[in-house]
Design an enzyme around this catalytic site. Structure first.
Site, mmCIF file in Angstrom:
data_model
loop_
_atom_site.group_PDB
_atom_site.id
_atom_site.type_symbol
_atom_site.label_atom_id
_atom_site.label_comp_id
_atom_site.label_asym_id
_atom_site.label_seq_id
_atom_site.Cartn_x
_atom_site.Cartn_y
_atom_site.Cartn_z
ATOM 1 C CD GLU A 1 -2.073 12.171 -0.083
ATOM 2 O OE1 GLU A 1 -1.677 11.006 -0.012
ATOM 3 O OE2 GLU A 1 -1.398 13.156 0.310
ATOM 4 C CG ASN B 1 -5.292 18.402 0.746
ATOM 5 O OD1 ASN B 1 -5.069 19.410 0.089
ATOM 6 N ND2 ASN B 1 -4.364 17.805 1.481
ATOM 7 C CG HIS C 1 3.753 17.820 -2.169
ATOM 8 N ND1 HIS C 1 4.390 18.460 -1.131
ATOM 9 C CD2 HIS C 1 2.652 17.247 -1.641
ATOM 10 C CE1 HIS C 1 3.698 18.287 -0.009
ATOM 11 N NE2 HIS C 1 2.634 17.559 -0.294
ATOM 12 C CD GLU D 1 -0.275 18.231 1.947
ATOM 13 O OE1 GLU D 1 0.658 17.496 1.586
ATOM 14 O OE2 GLU D 1 -1.354 17.773 2.399
ATOM 15 C CG ASP E 1 6.964 20.460 -0.802
ATOM 16 O OD1 ASP E 1 6.333 20.060 -1.801
ATOM 17 O OD2 ASP E 1 7.148 19.732 0.194
HETATM 18 O O1 G3I Z 1 7.459 10.317 15.176
HETATM 19 C C1 G3I Z 1 7.952 9.050 14.730
HETATM 20 C C2 G3I Z 1 9.170 8.649 15.533
HETATM 21 O O2 G3I Z 1 8.780 8.476 16.869
HETATM 22 C C3 G3I Z 1 9.722 7.361 14.940
HETATM 23 O O3 G3I Z 1 10.876 7.002 15.615
HETATM 24 C C4 G3I Z 1 10.044 7.541 13.455
HETATM 25 C C5 G3I Z 1 10.545 6.267 12.803
HETATM 26 O O4 G3I Z 1 9.997 6.075 11.543
HETATM 27 O O5 G3I Z 1 8.860 7.928 12.812
HETATM 28 C C6 G3I Z 1 8.313 9.156 13.275
HETATM 29 O O6 G3I Z 1 7.142 9.395 12.596
HETATM 30 C C7 G3I Z 1 7.292 9.867 11.267
HETATM 31 C C8 G3I Z 1 6.553 11.182 11.145
HETATM 32 O O7 G3I Z 1 6.590 11.629 9.809
HETATM 33 C C9 G3I Z 1 7.129 12.275 12.029
HETATM 34 O O8 G3I Z 1 8.427 12.592 11.608
HETATM 35 C C10 G3I Z 1 6.721 8.837 10.322
HETATM 36 O O9 G3I Z 1 7.513 7.667 10.336
HETATM 37 C C11 G3I Z 1 6.668 9.404 8.928
HETATM 38 O O10 G3I Z 1 5.952 8.498 8.095
HETATM 39 C C12 G3I Z 1 5.944 10.720 8.924
HETATM 40 O O11 G3I Z 1 5.970 11.257 7.616
HETATM 41 C C13 G3I Z 1 4.971 12.181 7.319
HETATM 42 C C14 G3I Z 1 4.168 11.715 6.118
HETATM 43 O O12 G3I Z 1 3.216 12.696 5.765
HETATM 44 C C15 G3I Z 1 3.432 10.426 6.413
HETATM 45 O O13 G3I Z 1 2.832 9.922 5.269
HETATM 46 C C16 G3I Z 1 5.642 13.513 7.009
HETATM 47 O O14 G3I Z 1 6.231 14.044 8.209
HETATM 48 C C17 G3I Z 1 4.613 14.512 6.474
HETATM 49 O O15 G3I Z 1 5.283 15.651 5.990
HETATM 50 C C18 G3I Z 1 3.832 13.888 5.335
HETATM 51 O O16 G3I Z 1 2.866 14.813 4.910
HETATM 52 C C19 G3I Z 1 2.047 14.393 3.812
HETATM 53 C C20 G3I Z 1 0.665 14.977 4.042
HETATM 54 O O17 G3I Z 1 0.172 14.582 5.297
HETATM 55 C C21 G3I Z 1 -0.287 14.553 2.930
HETATM 56 N N1 G3I Z 1 0.248 14.869 1.626
HETATM 57 C C22 G3I Z 1 1.622 14.418 1.363
HETATM 58 C C23 G3I Z 1 2.562 14.882 2.450
HETATM 59 C C24 G3I Z 1 3.986 14.441 2.154
HETATM 60 O O18 G3I Z 1 4.120 13.060 2.183
#
Ligand code: G3I
Length: 300
Positions: A127, A169, A205, A232, A234
């Site tokens: 990105e 990517n 996406h 990715e 969806d």
């Molecule tokens: O694990 C912590 C937890 O301990 C905490 O209590 C909670 C509170 O915010 O956060 C949890 O972490 C989160 C993590 O996902 C696991 O669930 C993060 O806040 C959250 O920001 C994170 O989001 C991820 C996101 O990337 C971050 O930018 C998504 O799961 C994930 O699907 C998403 O994936 C991205 C790709 O890497 C890149 N392309 C876009 C895609 C979608 O956004």
């Protein structure tokens, strides 16, 4: 064949999913993942904040949980992601200039070395291009270390793991538009100058429609001499969901260098989105979108 992975394999492709370590003890979740998919991406566990929580102190336990499960079950792994302006650890967010550049390259070298031989493809840089019509780079602390930060990362990754395919990517790059053309120009330049790059990841996406030139966009990257992976996928739930999934699958199958498709999660309830964008419902039942993908993989 009767599963996504086996059907894709018959066409010389893979079919993958993103996995979250925290869900692996859910037997429905892990059962579907094991049955249907043969390529695995860690949804968050191999990112910079997860793997280097403090500078030069590396933490691979959650990434290993996913990588080891995948390998023990005969699946390959997409590494995601070595460098990304988001999900940088706090210490790296506080760096700039040459200190950040050196830390970033060290990160690439250490993580790619640790996983050497276990990763099919790495998202080396994620990105880095701007949304909108500029076709240029996204402003970020990494970009401000110098425009050559991306090629430096690819060279470091190649040196650390010569066997992994190295990918750039990004999202909103699914049709021919200013952003995807900016990336196209970078890849063409890298190929011309011998910067090591092997593939382009189209995150895909998607909403309720798909660019009419989706396949043409895959083809133009392939024509540069790189593989294309749908990384990715969806698609927003709606009357068109199954059709869009089918269009993506057919487009990938139509381009020889489109080597595989990964969906970004297993069940709708596992998704980062709230619009039910995946192939299985919250109970783990196959949706119409699943059937349309499977049929497309098995056609011909
Ligand atoms: O694990 C912590 C937890 O301990 C905490 O209590 C909670 C509170 O915010 O956060 C949890 O972490 C989160 C993590 O996902 C696991 O669930 C993060 O806040 C959250 O920001 C994170 O989001 C991820 C996101 O990337 C971050 O930018 C998504 O799961 C994930 O699907 C998403 O994936 C991205 C790709 O890497 C890149 N392309 C876009 C895609 C979608 O956004």
């Amino acid at each position: 064949a009767s599963t996504l992975g086996a059907s894709a394999a018959e066409k010389g492709r893979y079919f993958g999913t993103a996995i979250a370590a925290g869900r692996m003890s859910d037997s429905t979740y892990i059962g579907i993942a094991n049955r249907e998919f043969n390529m695995i991406t860690a949804e968050n566990e191999m990112k910079w904040d997860a793997t280097e929580p403090s500078q030069n102190s590396f933490s691979y336990s959650r990434g290993d949980q996913i990588v080891n499960w995948a390998r023990n079950n005969g699946k390959q792994v997409r590494g995601h992601a070595l460098l990304w302006h988001a999900q940088m650890p706090g210490w790296a967010q506080n760096l700039s200039g040459s200190a950040l550049r050196n830390a970033a390259i060290n990160h690439v070298t250490k993580v790619a070395t640790y996983y050497r031989g276990k990763v099919h493809s790495w998202d080396v840089v994620n990105e880095a291009f701007a949304d909108g019509g500029s076709g240029g780079r996204r402003d970020s602390s990494l970009q401000r270390t110098g425009n050559d930060w991306i090629e430096a990362a690819f060279r470091a990754a190649r040196a650390a793991d010569p066997g992994a395919k190295l990918c750039y990517n990004d999202y909103n790059t699914d049709g021919i538009n200013a952003k995807s053309t900016g990336i196209y120009n970078m890849v063409r330049d890298f190929k011309a100058r011998g910067v090591p790059i092997d593939c382009v990841g189209l995150q895909s996406h998607l909403g309720t429609s798909i660019a009419s030139d989706y396949q043409a966009n895959i083809q133009r990257f392939a024509d540069l001499g790189v593989d294309v992976q749908i990384t990715e996928l969806d698609v927003q739930q709606g009357s068109n969901q199954a059709n869009i999934y089918q269009t993506v699958t057919r487009a990938c199958l139509a381009v020889a260098r489109c080597t595989g498709i990964t969906v970004w999660g297993v069940r709708d309830t596992d998704s980062w989105r709230s619009d039910n964008p995946l192939l299985f419902d919250g109970s783990g039942n196959k949706k119409a979108a699943y059937t349309s993908v499977l049929n497309a993989l098995n056609a011909g």
